[in-house]
Design a protein around this motif. Structure first.
Motif, PDB file in Angstrom:
ATOM      1  N   ALA A 144       0.823  -1.256   0.178  1.00  0.00           N
ATOM      2  CA  ALA A 144      -0.193  -0.185   0.114  1.00  0.00           C
ATOM      3  C   ALA A 144       0.928   1.490   0.097  1.00  0.00           C
ATOM      4  CB  ALA A 144      -1.194   0.104   0.874  1.00  0.00           C
ATOM      5  N   TYR A 145       1.870   1.374   0.193  1.00  0.00           N
ATOM      6  CA  TYR A 145       2.962   2.694   0.318  1.00  0.00           C
ATOM      7  C   TYR A 145       3.349   2.640  -0.924  1.00  0.00           C
ATOM      8  CZ  TYR A 145       6.939   4.902   1.759  1.00  0.00           C
ATOM      9  OH  TYR A 145       7.950   6.335   2.181  1.00  0.00           O
ATOM     10  N   VAL A 146       3.802   1.132  -1.270  1.00  0.00           N
ATOM     11  CA  VAL A 146       4.395   1.427  -2.541  1.00  0.00           C
ATOM     12  C   VAL A 146       3.822   2.488  -3.819  1.00  0.00           C
ATOM     13  CG1 VAL A 146       5.292   0.385  -4.765  1.00  0.00           C
ATOM     14  CG2 VAL A 146       6.537   0.116  -2.435  1.00  0.00           C
ATOM     15  N   LEU A 147       2.747   2.050  -3.769  1.00  0.00           N
ATOM     16  CA  LEU A 147       1.218   1.807  -4.718  1.00  0.00           C
ATOM     17  C   LEU A 147       0.214   3.869  -3.960  1.00  0.00           C
ATOM     18  CD1 LEU A 147      -0.464  -0.648  -5.264  1.00  0.00           C
ATOM     19  CD2 LEU A 147       1.080   0.426  -6.243  1.00  0.00           C
ATOM     20  N   ASP A 148       1.018   4.016  -3.155  1.00  0.00           N
ATOM     21  CA  ASP A 148       1.114   5.054  -2.160  1.00  0.00           C
ATOM     22  C   ASP A 148      -0.380   5.955  -1.931  1.00  0.00           C
ATOM     23  OD1 ASP A 148       0.744   8.458  -1.411  1.00  0.00           O
ATOM     24  OD2 ASP A 148       0.564   8.866  -3.148  1.00  0.00           O
ATOM     25  N   ALA A 149      -1.160   3.951  -1.365  1.00  0.00           N
ATOM     26  CA  ALA A 149      -2.300   4.264  -0.921  1.00  0.00           C
ATOM     27  C   ALA A 149      -2.940   4.127   0.387  1.00  0.00           C
ATOM     28  CB  ALA A 149      -3.102   2.821  -1.409  1.00  0.00           C
ATOM     29  N   LEU A 150      -1.755   4.643   1.468  1.00  0.00           N
ATOM     30  CA  LEU A 150      -2.390   4.835   2.963  1.00  0.00           C
ATOM     31  C   LEU A 150      -2.112   5.929   2.879  1.00  0.00           C
ATOM     32  CD1 LEU A 150       2.096   2.593   3.734  1.00  0.00           C
ATOM     33  CD2 LEU A 150      -1.217   1.811   4.878  1.00  0.00           C
ATOM     34  N   PRO A 151      -2.936   5.977   4.249  1.00  0.00           N
ATOM     35  CA  PRO A 151      -3.417   7.563   4.705  1.00  0.00           C
ATOM     36  C   PRO A 151      -1.734   8.784   5.025  1.00  0.00           C
ATOM     37  CG  PRO A 151      -4.308   5.730   5.900  1.00  0.00           C
ATOM     38  CD  PRO A 151      -4.012   5.765   5.308  1.00  0.00           C
ATOM     39  N   ALA A 152      -2.010   9.617   5.352  1.00  0.00           N
ATOM     40  CA  ALA A 152      -0.499  10.737   5.088  1.00  0.00           C
ATOM     41  C   ALA A 152       0.270   9.991   6.072  1.00  0.00           C
ATOM     42  CB  ALA A 152      -1.271  11.608   5.254  1.00  0.00           C
ATOM     43  N   GLU A 153      -0.421  10.295   7.565  1.00  0.00           N
ATOM     44  CA  GLU A 153      -0.383   9.765   8.608  1.00  0.00           C
ATOM     45  C   GLU A 153       0.516   7.965   8.870  1.00  0.00           C
ATOM     46  OE1 GLU A 153      -1.431   8.997  13.605  1.00  0.00           O
ATOM     47  OE2 GLU A 153      -2.187  10.665  12.010  1.00  0.00           O
ATOM     48  N   GLU A 154       0.300   7.901   8.289  1.00  0.00           N
ATOM     49  CA  GLU A 154       0.468   5.786   8.037  1.00  0.00           C
ATOM     50  C   GLU A 154       2.027   6.034   6.985  1.00  0.00           C
ATOM     51  OE1 GLU A 154      -1.688   1.708   9.202  1.00  0.00           O
ATOM     52  OE2 GLU A 154      -2.664   2.432   7.334  1.00  0.00           O
ATOM     53  N   ALA A 155       1.300   6.944   6.035  1.00  0.00           N
ATOM     54  CA  ALA A 155       2.850   6.706   5.410  1.00  0.00           C
ATOM     55  C   ALA A 155       3.628   7.510   6.112  1.00  0.00           C
ATOM     56  CB  ALA A 155       2.452   7.475   4.243  1.00  0.00           C
ATOM     57  N   GLY A 156       3.518   8.456   6.212  1.00  0.00           N
ATOM     58  CA  GLY A 156       5.273   8.825   7.319  1.00  0.00           C
ATOM     59  C   GLY A 156       5.374   8.178   8.309  1.00  0.00           C
ATOM     60  N   ALA A 157       4.632   7.312   9.033  1.00  0.00           N
ATOM     61  CA  ALA A 157       4.923   6.905   9.942  1.00  0.00           C
ATOM     62  C   ALA A 157       5.860   5.125   9.460  1.00  0.00           C
ATOM     63  CB  ALA A 157       4.323   5.752  11.088  1.00  0.00           C
ATOM     64  N   VAL A 158       5.290   4.520   8.288  1.00  0.00           N
ATOM     65  CA  VAL A 158       6.354   3.884   7.310  1.00  0.00           C
ATOM     66  C   VAL A 158       7.672   4.649   6.896  1.00  0.00           C
ATOM     67  CG1 VAL A 158       6.071   2.195   4.897  1.00  0.00           C
ATOM     68  CG2 VAL A 158       4.369   2.441   6.409  1.00  0.00           C
ATOM     69  N   ALA A 159       7.371   5.626   6.384  1.00  0.00           N
ATOM     70  CA  ALA A 159       8.524   6.124   5.670  1.00  0.00           C
ATOM     71  C   ALA A 159       9.959   6.394   6.862  1.00  0.00           C
ATOM     72  CB  ALA A 159       8.259   7.411   5.298  1.00  0.00           C
ATOM     73  N   ALA A 160       9.590   6.814   8.103  1.00  0.00           N
ATOM     74  CA  ALA A 160      10.355   7.516   9.798  1.00  0.00           C
ATOM     75  C   ALA A 160      10.871   5.633   9.812  1.00  0.00           C
ATOM     76  CB  ALA A 160       9.049   7.808  10.501  1.00  0.00           C
ATOM     77  N   HIS A 161       9.806   4.417   9.914  1.00  0.00           N
ATOM     78  CA  HIS A 161      10.542   3.357  10.073  1.00  0.00           C
ATOM     79  C   HIS A 161      11.153   2.743   9.073  1.00  0.00           C
ATOM     80  CE1 HIS A 161      10.259   0.024  11.528  1.00  0.00           C
ATOM     81  NE2 HIS A 161      10.803  -1.432  10.491  1.00  0.00           N
ATOM     82  N   LEU A 162      11.258   2.967   7.618  1.00  0.00           N
ATOM     83  CA  LEU A 162      12.071   2.298   6.368  1.00  0.00           C
ATOM     84  C   LEU A 162      13.344   3.066   7.052  1.00  0.00           C
ATOM     85  CD1 LEU A 162       9.585   1.942   3.643  1.00  0.00           C
ATOM     86  CD2 LEU A 162      10.382   0.292   4.900  1.00  0.00           C
ATOM     87  N   ARG A 163      13.945   4.613   7.477  1.00  0.00           N
ATOM     88  CA  ARG A 163      14.841   5.207   7.615  1.00  0.00           C
ATOM     89  C   ARG A 163      15.486   4.151   8.736  1.00  0.00           C
ATOM     90  NH1 ARG A 163      11.687   9.285   6.417  1.00  0.00           N
ATOM     91  NH2 ARG A 163      11.028   9.533   8.793  1.00  0.00           N
ATOM     92  N   GLY A 164      15.405   3.369   9.705  1.00  0.00           N
ATOM     93  CA  GLY A 164      15.891   3.182  10.311  1.00  0.00           C
ATOM     94  C   GLY A 164      16.000   1.511  10.603  1.00  0.00           C
ATOM     95  N   CYS A 165      15.178   0.962   9.556  1.00  0.00           N
ATOM     96  CA  CYS A 165      15.467  -0.594   9.838  1.00  0.00           C
ATOM     97  C   CYS A 165      15.554  -1.057   8.303  1.00  0.00           C
ATOM     98  CB  CYS A 165      13.821  -0.587   9.891  1.00  0.00           C
ATOM     99  SG  CYS A 165      13.338  -2.661   9.935  1.00  0.00           S
ATOM    100  N   ASP A 166      17.062  -2.060   8.415  1.00  0.00           N
ATOM    101  CA  ASP A 166      17.559  -2.395   7.020  1.00  0.00           C
ATOM    102  C   ASP A 166      16.521  -3.608   6.298  1.00  0.00           C
ATOM    103  OD1 ASP A 166      19.777  -0.628   7.857  1.00  0.00           O
ATOM    104  OD2 ASP A 166      20.972  -1.979   8.347  1.00  0.00           O
ATOM    105  N   SER A 167      16.048  -4.483   7.766  1.00  0.00           N
ATOM    106  CA  SER A 167      15.192  -5.365   6.519  1.00  0.00           C
ATOM    107  C   SER A 167      14.083  -4.916   6.054  1.00  0.00           C
ATOM    108  CB  SER A 167      14.728  -6.289   7.732  1.00  0.00           C
ATOM    109  OG  SER A 167      14.057  -6.032   9.185  1.00  0.00           O
ATOM    110  N   CYS A 168      13.390  -3.925   6.967  1.00  0.00           N
ATOM    111  CA  CYS A 168      11.964  -3.399   6.130  1.00  0.00           C
ATOM    112  C   CYS A 168      12.578  -2.344   4.626  1.00  0.00           C
ATOM    113  CB  CYS A 168      11.657  -2.782   6.944  1.00  0.00           C
ATOM    114  SG  CYS A 168      10.542  -3.652   8.335  1.00  0.00           S
TER     115      CYS A 168
END
Length: 76
Positions: free
Chosen positions: A17-41
């Motif tokens: 859903a993140y790749v397809l830009d289908a998440l609400p803005a708040e959730e997309a921001g949380a995913v982006a923040a997580h990706l900055r700190g998690c190599d496996s994700c």
């Protein structure tokens, strides 16, 4: 952010859903923040992003062939 039932805070279930830009803005921001700190994700994100790009290259005939049809599906 949606956390999987097993309590693992990784975001892999949300990456499609993140790749397809289908998440609400708040959730997309949380995913982006997580990706900055998690190599496996981040690695999983790169796999999903590549797959999404490749899907755009498929034609209707390719999709029909994948479904075992001779002709592309017509309008419903």
């Amino acid at each position: 952010m949606t956390v999987p039932p097993d309590g693992d805070a990784h975001v892999e279930p949300l990456l499609g859903a993140y790749v397809l830009d289908a998440l609400p803005a708040e959730e997309a921001g949380a995913v982006a923040a997580h990706l900055r700190g998690c190599d496996s994700c981040t690695a999983a994100y790169l796999d999903v992003a590549d797959a999404s790009s490749l899907l755009a290259l498929l034609t209707e005939a390719d999709l029909a062939e994948g479904l075992g049809q001779d002709e592309p599906p017509g309008p419903a």
